[in-house]
Motif scaffolding. Structure first.
Motif, PDB file in Angstrom:
ATOM      1  N   ILE A  42       0.820  -1.213   0.000  1.00  0.00           N
ATOM      2  CA  ILE A  42       0.000   0.000   0.000  1.00  0.00           C
ATOM      3  C   ILE A  42       0.855   1.265   0.000  1.00  0.00           C
ATOM      4  O   ILE A  42       0.501   2.248  -0.656  1.00  0.00           O
ATOM      5  CB  ILE A  42      -0.994  -0.013   1.186  1.00  0.00           C
ATOM      6  CG1 ILE A  42      -1.990  -1.165   1.035  1.00  0.00           C
ATOM      7  CG2 ILE A  42      -1.726   1.321   1.308  1.00  0.00           C
ATOM      8  CD1 ILE A  42      -2.851  -1.136  -0.216  1.00  0.00           C
ATOM      9  N   ILE A  45       1.826   1.859  -3.523  1.00  0.00           N
ATOM     10  CA  ILE A  45       0.646   2.237  -4.299  1.00  0.00           C
ATOM     11  C   ILE A  45       0.286   3.698  -4.015  1.00  0.00           C
ATOM     12  O   ILE A  45      -0.067   4.437  -4.943  1.00  0.00           O
ATOM     13  CB  ILE A  45      -0.528   1.281  -4.037  1.00  0.00           C
ATOM     14  CG1 ILE A  45      -0.209  -0.093  -4.662  1.00  0.00           C
ATOM     15  CG2 ILE A  45      -1.837   1.832  -4.593  1.00  0.00           C
ATOM     16  CD1 ILE A  45      -1.208  -1.171  -4.384  1.00  0.00           C
ATOM     17  N   LYS A  46       0.421   4.136  -2.759  1.00  0.00           N
ATOM     18  CA  LYS A  46       0.169   5.543  -2.432  1.00  0.00           C
ATOM     19  C   LYS A  46       1.066   6.462  -3.253  1.00  0.00           C
ATOM     20  O   LYS A  46       0.607   7.479  -3.779  1.00  0.00           O
ATOM     21  CB  LYS A  46       0.409   5.805  -0.938  1.00  0.00           C
ATOM     22  CG  LYS A  46      -0.722   5.413  -0.046  1.00  0.00           C
ATOM     23  CD  LYS A  46      -0.426   5.785   1.398  1.00  0.00           C
ATOM     24  CE  LYS A  46      -1.533   5.278   2.306  1.00  0.00           C
ATOM     25  NZ  LYS A  46      -1.281   5.574   3.720  1.00  0.00           N
ATOM     26  N   PHE A  57      -9.598   2.690  -9.236  1.00  0.00           N
ATOM     27  CA  PHE A  57      -8.853   1.447  -9.361  1.00  0.00           C
ATOM     28  C   PHE A  57      -9.697   0.381 -10.050  1.00  0.00           C
ATOM     29  O   PHE A  57     -10.918   0.364  -9.906  1.00  0.00           O
ATOM     30  CB  PHE A  57      -8.488   0.881  -7.982  1.00  0.00           C
ATOM     31  CG  PHE A  57      -7.568   1.728  -7.165  1.00  0.00           C
ATOM     32  CD1 PHE A  57      -6.192   1.612  -7.294  1.00  0.00           C
ATOM     33  CD2 PHE A  57      -8.078   2.633  -6.238  1.00  0.00           C
ATOM     34  CE1 PHE A  57      -5.340   2.377  -6.521  1.00  0.00           C
ATOM     35  CE2 PHE A  57      -7.234   3.394  -5.462  1.00  0.00           C
ATOM     36  CZ  PHE A  57      -5.856   3.275  -5.607  1.00  0.00           C
ATOM     37  N   TYR A  79      -8.621  -7.110  -0.940  1.00  0.00           N
ATOM     38  CA  TYR A  79      -7.735  -6.051  -1.425  1.00  0.00           C
ATOM     39  C   TYR A  79      -8.563  -4.844  -1.865  1.00  0.00           C
ATOM     40  O   TYR A  79      -8.195  -3.701  -1.598  1.00  0.00           O
ATOM     41  CB  TYR A  79      -6.875  -6.574  -2.580  1.00  0.00           C
ATOM     42  CG  TYR A  79      -5.559  -5.853  -2.726  1.00  0.00           C
ATOM     43  CD1 TYR A  79      -4.449  -6.219  -1.968  1.00  0.00           C
ATOM     44  CD2 TYR A  79      -5.426  -4.789  -3.622  1.00  0.00           C
ATOM     45  CE1 TYR A  79      -3.240  -5.556  -2.099  1.00  0.00           C
ATOM     46  CE2 TYR A  79      -4.223  -4.120  -3.758  1.00  0.00           C
ATOM     47  CZ  TYR A  79      -3.132  -4.508  -2.993  1.00  0.00           C
ATOM     48  OH  TYR A  79      -1.936  -3.841  -3.124  1.00  0.00           O
ATOM     49  N   LYS A  80      -9.681  -5.098  -2.506  1.00  0.00           N
ATOM     50  CA  LYS A  80     -10.600  -4.025  -2.915  1.00  0.00           C
ATOM     51  C   LYS A  80     -11.036  -3.229  -1.688  1.00  0.00           C
ATOM     52  O   LYS A  80     -11.000  -1.990  -1.686  1.00  0.00           O
ATOM     53  CB  LYS A  80     -11.814  -4.611  -3.626  1.00  0.00           C
ATOM     54  CG  LYS A  80     -12.899  -3.581  -3.960  1.00  0.00           C
ATOM     55  CD  LYS A  80     -14.147  -4.287  -4.513  1.00  0.00           C
ATOM     56  CE  LYS A  80     -15.191  -3.319  -5.005  1.00  0.00           C
ATOM     57  NZ  LYS A  80     -16.060  -2.779  -3.991  1.00  0.00           N
ATOM     58  N   LEU A  83      -8.207  -1.056  -0.402  1.00  0.00           N
ATOM     59  CA  LEU A  83      -8.011   0.132  -1.243  1.00  0.00           C
ATOM     60  C   LEU A  83      -9.087   1.182  -0.972  1.00  0.00           C
ATOM     61  O   LEU A  83      -8.785   2.373  -0.852  1.00  0.00           O
ATOM     62  CB  LEU A  83      -8.030  -0.253  -2.726  1.00  0.00           C
ATOM     63  CG  LEU A  83      -6.854  -1.075  -3.240  1.00  0.00           C
ATOM     64  CD1 LEU A  83      -7.143  -1.562  -4.660  1.00  0.00           C
ATOM     65  CD2 LEU A  83      -5.561  -0.278  -3.193  1.00  0.00           C
ATOM     66  N   GLU A  84     -10.342   0.757  -0.873  1.00  0.00           N
ATOM     67  CA  GLU A  84     -11.435   1.691  -0.600  1.00  0.00           C
ATOM     68  C   GLU A  84     -11.230   2.388   0.738  1.00  0.00           C
ATOM     69  O   GLU A  84     -11.412   3.604   0.846  1.00  0.00           O
ATOM     70  CB  GLU A  84     -12.783   0.951  -0.614  1.00  0.00           C
ATOM     71  CG  GLU A  84     -13.213   0.520  -2.000  1.00  0.00           C
ATOM     72  CD  GLU A  84     -14.421  -0.392  -2.002  1.00  0.00           C
ATOM     73  OE1 GLU A  84     -15.123  -0.400  -3.032  1.00  0.00           O
ATOM     74  OE2 GLU A  84     -14.667  -1.116  -1.008  1.00  0.00           O
ATOM     75  N   THR A  86      -8.366   2.775   2.391  1.00  0.00           N
ATOM     76  CA  THR A  86      -7.141   3.574   2.402  1.00  0.00           C
ATOM     77  C   THR A  86      -7.266   4.849   1.574  1.00  0.00           C
ATOM     78  O   THR A  86      -6.818   5.911   1.999  1.00  0.00           O
ATOM     79  CB  THR A  86      -5.955   2.741   1.860  1.00  0.00           C
ATOM     80  OG1 THR A  86      -5.831   1.554   2.647  1.00  0.00           O
ATOM     81  CG2 THR A  86      -4.660   3.523   1.915  1.00  0.00           C
ATOM     82  N   VAL A  91     -13.374   1.588  -6.535  1.00  0.00           N
ATOM     83  CA  VAL A  91     -12.636   0.376  -6.888  1.00  0.00           C
ATOM     84  C   VAL A  91     -13.597  -0.597  -7.549  1.00  0.00           C
ATOM     85  O   VAL A  91     -14.635  -0.926  -6.990  1.00  0.00           O
ATOM     86  CB  VAL A  91     -11.994  -0.300  -5.650  1.00  0.00           C
ATOM     87  CG1 VAL A  91     -11.175  -1.513  -6.066  1.00  0.00           C
ATOM     88  CG2 VAL A  91     -11.151   0.679  -4.844  1.00  0.00           C
TER      89      VAL A  91
END
Length: 138
Positions: A42, A45-46, A57, A79-80, A83-84, A86, A91
């Motif tokens: 992460i 990815i940031k 995403f 993982y989705k 991401l949502e 974070t 996504v």
């Protein structure tokens, strides 16, 4: 508006990003992860989200051929959610059945050696996932 495509595996995450118009996908890199210790890449990815001005995403969703969701599909769903939580960005889960095999076929046809294929296959799969999504939108 740029979209980031992710091919999430158990050891790596392939990353692709769309062009500004959302027409084409380009491979960016492969991020090493370690599911066992909760390291999902992460932080990197940031950095990439900021660098490429990502606004959403697309995460590859590996369903079984009979349309059921197995362990890798469940990992993509988790993982989705990560991401949502974070990023607070949209996504989408994208059916990626056979994307890795298709990426492998493209690399073989391009006469890429087996050793080199291993190093780029996840990035290529991320490109194929993202391009499939972009094509469906255009």
């Amino acid at each position: 508006m740029r979209v980031m495509g992710l091919d999430v595996g158990s050891k790596t995450v392939g990353v692709a990003v769309s062009d500004a118009l959302g027409w084409t996908a380009q491979g960016v890199e492969i991020i090493k992860i370690n599911e066992a210790i909760g390291e999902f890449g992460i932080a990197r990815i940031k950095e990439l989200v900021k660098q490429h001005n990502v606004t959403s995403f697309v995460v590859g969703f590996p369903k079984n051929m009979n349309n059921t969701v197995g362990p890798r599909g469940e990992a993509s769903q988790a993982y989705k959610a990560l991401l949502e939580e974070t990023f607070g960005l949209p996504v989408v889960l994208w059916d990626e059945r056979l994307s890795t095999m298709a990426a492998e076929r493209v690399l073989i046809e391009a006469d890429v050696s087996r050793n080199k294929r291993k190093k780029v296959i996840d990035k290529m799969a991320a490109v194929m996932i993202l391009q499939g999504y972009l094509d469906s939108k255009n």
